[in-house]
Design an enzyme around this catalytic site. Sequence first.
Site, PDB file in Angstrom:
ATOM      1  N   PRO A  88     -10.117  -8.255   4.881  1.00 22.25           N
ATOM      2  CA  PRO A  88      -9.272  -7.576   3.890  1.00 22.25           C
ATOM      3  C   PRO A  88      -9.996  -7.488   2.551  1.00 22.25           C
ATOM      4  O   PRO A  88     -10.806  -8.353   2.227  1.00 22.25           O
ATOM      5  CB  PRO A  88      -8.053  -8.493   3.773  1.00 22.25           C
ATOM      6  CG  PRO A  88      -8.465  -9.799   4.337  1.00 22.25           C
ATOM      7  CD  PRO A  88      -9.580  -9.550   5.299  1.00 22.25           C
ATOM      8  N   PHE A 123     -15.850  -7.507  -9.813  1.00 18.90           N
ATOM      9  CA  PHE A 123     -17.298  -7.405  -9.969  1.00 18.90           C
ATOM     10  C   PHE A 123     -17.819  -6.416  -8.944  1.00 18.90           C
ATOM     11  O   PHE A 123     -17.202  -6.251  -7.879  1.00 18.90           O
ATOM     12  CB  PHE A 123     -17.974  -8.774  -9.745  1.00 18.90           C
ATOM     13  CG  PHE A 123     -18.066  -9.595 -11.002  1.00 18.90           C
ATOM     14  CD1 PHE A 123     -16.925 -10.131 -11.584  1.00 18.90           C
ATOM     15  CD2 PHE A 123     -19.295  -9.825 -11.606  1.00 18.90           C
ATOM     16  CE1 PHE A 123     -17.007 -10.878 -12.747  1.00 18.90           C
ATOM     17  CE2 PHE A 123     -19.393 -10.579 -12.761  1.00 18.90           C
ATOM     18  CZ  PHE A 123     -18.257 -11.102 -13.338  1.00 18.90           C
ATOM     19  N   ASP A 132     -17.597  -8.474   3.651  1.00 21.97           N
ATOM     20  CA  ASP A 132     -16.757  -7.336   4.044  1.00 21.97           C
ATOM     21  C   ASP A 132     -16.409  -7.388   5.524  1.00 21.97           C
ATOM     22  O   ASP A 132     -15.416  -6.813   5.948  1.00 21.97           O
ATOM     23  CB  ASP A 132     -17.485  -6.027   3.725  1.00 21.97           C
ATOM     24  CG  ASP A 132     -17.534  -5.772   2.228  1.00 21.97           C
ATOM     25  OD1 ASP A 132     -16.548  -6.122   1.541  1.00 21.97           O
ATOM     26  OD2 ASP A 132     -18.554  -5.254   1.725  1.00 21.97           O
ATOM     27  N   LYS A 147     -15.377   2.669  -7.524  1.00 25.96           N
ATOM     28  CA  LYS A 147     -14.777   1.383  -7.130  1.00 25.96           C
ATOM     29  C   LYS A 147     -13.593   1.010  -8.004  1.00 25.96           C
ATOM     30  O   LYS A 147     -12.570   0.561  -7.504  1.00 25.96           O
ATOM     31  CB  LYS A 147     -15.851   0.298  -7.196  1.00 25.96           C
ATOM     32  CG  LYS A 147     -15.564  -0.864  -6.298  1.00 25.96           C
ATOM     33  CD  LYS A 147     -16.797  -1.700  -6.078  1.00 25.96           C
ATOM     34  CE  LYS A 147     -17.733  -1.065  -5.059  1.00 25.96           C
ATOM     35  NZ  LYS A 147     -18.920  -1.869  -4.822  1.00 25.96           N
ATOM     36  N   LYS A 166      -9.982   0.364  -6.356  1.00 22.09           N
ATOM     37  CA  LYS A 166      -9.385  -0.973  -6.304  1.00 22.09           C
ATOM     38  C   LYS A 166      -8.231  -1.139  -7.282  1.00 22.09           C
ATOM     39  O   LYS A 166      -7.370  -1.971  -7.088  1.00 22.09           O
ATOM     40  CB  LYS A 166     -10.449  -2.028  -6.599  1.00 22.09           C
ATOM     41  CG  LYS A 166     -11.672  -1.903  -5.705  1.00 22.09           C
ATOM     42  CD  LYS A 166     -12.090  -3.221  -5.165  1.00 22.09           C
ATOM     43  CE  LYS A 166     -13.371  -3.073  -4.354  1.00 22.09           C
ATOM     44  NZ  LYS A 166     -13.613  -4.202  -3.474  1.00 22.09           N
ATOM     45  N   ALA A 174     -16.452 -13.529  -6.837  1.00 23.17           N
ATOM     46  CA  ALA A 174     -17.005 -13.926  -5.530  1.00 23.17           C
ATOM     47  C   ALA A 174     -17.593 -12.729  -4.795  1.00 23.17           C
ATOM     48  O   ALA A 174     -17.141 -11.601  -4.951  1.00 23.17           O
ATOM     49  CB  ALA A 174     -15.913 -14.560  -4.676  1.00 23.17           C
ATOM     50  N   ASN A 191     -24.205 -14.644   2.413  1.00 25.35           N
ATOM     51  CA  ASN A 191     -24.921 -13.762   1.487  1.00 25.35           C
ATOM     52  C   ASN A 191     -25.581 -14.599   0.399  1.00 25.35           C
ATOM     53  O   ASN A 191     -25.417 -15.816   0.366  1.00 25.35           O
ATOM     54  CB  ASN A 191     -23.989 -12.685   0.921  1.00 25.35           C
ATOM     55  CG  ASN A 191     -22.839 -13.290   0.149  1.00 25.35           C
ATOM     56  OD1 ASN A 191     -23.052 -13.975  -0.845  1.00 25.35           O
ATOM     57  ND2 ASN A 191     -21.616 -13.053   0.609  1.00 25.35           N
TER      58      ASN A 191
HETATM   59  O1  C5P Z   1     -16.199  -3.327  -2.503  1.00 23.86           O
HETATM   60  P1  C5P Z   1     -17.091  -4.349  -3.110  1.00 23.86           P
HETATM   61  O2  C5P Z   1     -17.382  -5.474  -2.193  1.00 23.86           O
HETATM   62  O3  C5P Z   1     -18.355  -3.818  -3.711  1.00 23.86           O
HETATM   63  O4  C5P Z   1     -16.235  -4.883  -4.346  1.00 23.86           O
HETATM   64  C1  C5P Z   1     -16.610  -5.998  -5.091  1.00 23.86           C
HETATM   65  C2  C5P Z   1     -15.397  -6.638  -5.710  1.00 23.86           C
HETATM   66  O5  C5P Z   1     -14.357  -6.748  -4.752  1.00 23.86           O
HETATM   67  C3  C5P Z   1     -15.687  -8.052  -6.180  1.00 23.86           C
HETATM   68  O6  C5P Z   1     -14.869  -8.343  -7.291  1.00 23.86           O
HETATM   69  C4  C5P Z   1     -15.295  -8.876  -4.964  1.00 23.86           C
HETATM   70  O7  C5P Z   1     -14.917 -10.176  -5.339  1.00 23.86           O
HETATM   71  C5  C5P Z   1     -14.132  -8.092  -4.390  1.00 23.86           C
HETATM   72  N1  C5P Z   1     -13.998  -8.121  -2.916  1.00 23.86           N
HETATM   73  C6  C5P Z   1     -12.838  -8.574  -2.362  1.00 23.86           C
HETATM   74  N2  C5P Z   1     -12.666  -8.590  -1.005  1.00 23.86           N
HETATM   75  C7  C5P Z   1     -13.640  -8.128  -0.200  1.00 23.86           C
HETATM   76  C8  C5P Z   1     -14.821  -7.633  -0.745  1.00 23.86           C
HETATM   77  C9  C5P Z   1     -14.973  -7.645  -2.114  1.00 23.86           C
HETATM   78  O8  C5P Z   1     -11.961  -9.001  -3.100  1.00 23.86           O
HETATM   79  N3  C5P Z   1     -13.441  -8.160   1.102  1.00 23.86           N
END
Ligand code: C5P
Length: 402
Positions: free
Chosen positions: A306, A324, A276, A338, A342, A272, A207
Amino acid sequence: MEQRRILVAVTGGIAAYKIPELIRILRRAGACVRCAMTPAAQEFVSPLVLQTLTGHPVRTDLFDASQEGEIDHISLADWAELVILAPATANTLAKMSCGLADDLVSAVLLATRAPVLVAPAMNVNMWEHPATRSNMETLRQRGIRAIGPEVGELACGWEGAGRMSQPEAIAAEAGLLLGSRDLAGEVVLVSAGGTREPIDRVRFLGNRSSGKMGFAVAAEAALRGADVVLVAGPTPLATPAGVRRVDVQTALEMRDALLAEFERATITVMAAAVADFRAARPSELKIKKEDLAADSGLTLELTRNPDILAELCARKGDRLVIGFAAESHDLMASAQRKIARKGCDLLVANNISSETSGFDTDDNAVVFVWPDGQVEELPTLPKRDVAAQLLDRVAKARGGDE
Ligand code: C5P
């Protein structure tokens, strides 16, 4: 600045004549000041002047046994709570960026763990040379603070950027740097950059994340006295000064690295851009189009990675965890959902639909979203300033817990 220990390192620019004034201001504010000079600096201002104003012998030579006997260069580097490099010549900035240590000043700059404030001063063409630009960028990434140069008439006759900032401004910036040790005693874990999910031996899913936001958080946290661990995806960015860096490639590697450090961390910032999805069955070999039917495409099966942030939040106890959220639309509604999903303590939401903020840019326009529904919108700011604003909130939240 009462009793704070400041080392003023002077290099050979005409602006060195303003250093006695800088020392007087620092001393008036109560600081203990010592000086180190390069040989060229002594052409512009006498060590005797600086010795008289500081009340200490001035170090000028790396190999002078009597000076080393007074205070050796490593002890001097350790003594300083802040180093001010002023005026900072293109030459010494270049040495700093390369880690050279062939004179007293560059050796002290390499050995010190204190924050460093540089006040560049030089001819405008030297300042604008790509070599100087790139050295400054490297230094900034390492957490070195810069003030100036100012634009105006230069001693060499040229007009432009190159004048050293005024001693009052340098002293004020020094005061800010000394003041902000509000994360001392904290262990800050930061993730930064994107991840690379292999498809085959040569290709990956990636990305546009540059890592700049997370690196800025790590640099700022280190400057404010925290013990910082930075888990970084692939990026050419330089490691900020005083930061321990763990490099990873994939989301699973990032998860392992973060879990290994998480127990010790009092504050975790997940900046980071973690993928996904990853390829369900990455090929050991390079996938060749010749092996596929002439008119067929390639279907890639992806499997979910994960959610590291959610996983860390589930085991966070009284640790602070900040996430973030990069959004291209429905920013606020997505951010609110979100943070609830989370379970983090603060979510930094940024709109990535603009070309001037967000992914792979130097600026960011963010909104802080709190679990109780409060939001705080910041103007577009350099990422370093966004990091400072974020850590202001974090330091306050940690202070409030104690
Ligand atoms: O769900 P989303 O990707 O938008 O969420 C962003 C946040 O979740 C960021 O802080 C990113 O570092 C974290 N993240 C994560 N594991 C993933 C995807 C995103 O910890 N697989």
